[in-house]
Design a protein around this motif. Sequence first.
Motif, short mmCIF file in Angstrom:
data_model
loop_
_atom_site.label_atom_id
_atom_site.label_comp_id
_atom_site.label_asym_id
_atom_site.label_seq_id
_atom_site.Cartn_x
_atom_site.Cartn_y
_atom_site.Cartn_z
N ILE A 9 0.84 -1.20 0.00
CA ILE A 9 0.00 0.00 0.00
C ILE A 9 0.88 1.25 0.00
N SER B 28 -11.33 10.65 1.68
CA SER B 28 -10.68 10.00 0.56
C SER B 28 -10.91 10.75 -0.74
N CYS C 59 -2.58 4.64 6.04
CA CYS C 59 -2.02 3.44 5.40
C CYS C 59 -2.38 2.21 6.23
N CYS D 155 -5.29 6.08 -1.31
CA CYS D 155 -4.46 4.89 -1.13
C CYS D 155 -4.38 4.11 -2.44
N GLN E 2 -6.11 1.49 5.83
CA GLN E 2 -6.42 0.82 4.57
C GLN E 2 -6.09 -0.67 4.67
N LYS F 163 -14.33 3.79 9.65
CA LYS F 163 -14.50 3.73 8.20
C LYS F 163 -15.25 4.94 7.64
N THR G 284 0.16 5.36 0.49
CA THR G 284 -0.86 6.35 0.86
C THR G 284 -0.31 7.75 0.71
#
Length: 225
Positions: free
Chosen positions: A25, A224, A183, A98, A186, A217, A27
């Motif tokens: 990942i 985002s 990060c 991400c 995610q 979340k 970010t």
Amino acid sequence: MKELSIFIDESGDFGEYDYHSPYYIITMVFHDQKNSLTNELQNLENDLTAIGFSKHCIHNGPLIRGEAEYRYVDISLRRKIFNTMVSFVRRTDILYHCFFIEKKHISNEIEAIGKLSKKISFFIQEHYTLFFKYDIIKIYYDNGQIEVTRILSSVFHAHLSNVEFRKVIPSDYRLFQAADMLCTFQLLMLKKENNALSKSEVIFLGPGNRDFNKNYKKPLMSKSL
């Protein structure tokens, strides 16, 4: 002069697939420098001081798992530390994105680098209007992995002419720590979707989805890009 800061962190490695580290990942946290963060940063420091962690550099993965410097820190206190960073991101005028790959579908390091490069390249092309608003774009990364440094340099310089790179010390920048938290978040979402959370992660987050979605979340995904 209009300036955009991009703070970047990564999770995982470019080695062979391992069920303990199934994803890679990257970010990015975006901050328009015209938007002052003075009040939000002070509130974060106040919150950390109130729980006995003044000027503490937050390392979110070890924090959640109770490792390294958090090995002997009570889980309720570790949750408070994590929640201070979540609250900071929620109330701060920043955005993030991400990029990730699932390593079990990748045959080697070169393919992994290629796929991540394409994802970031496509993202920049999709958001040209955003990037062209700025006279200068400063990218902050700690050069933790040479592969990421190469990806960022090649992709950003290929698309934009107003990019500068800065090597960061994580303890100096709360937005870099925010990138680390996002990060980690995610990674938790991906593992939760695939019922792959570790025992320590389940204990930290709780077994159900309701609190996770409400507390983490929903508020974080609203940031985002």
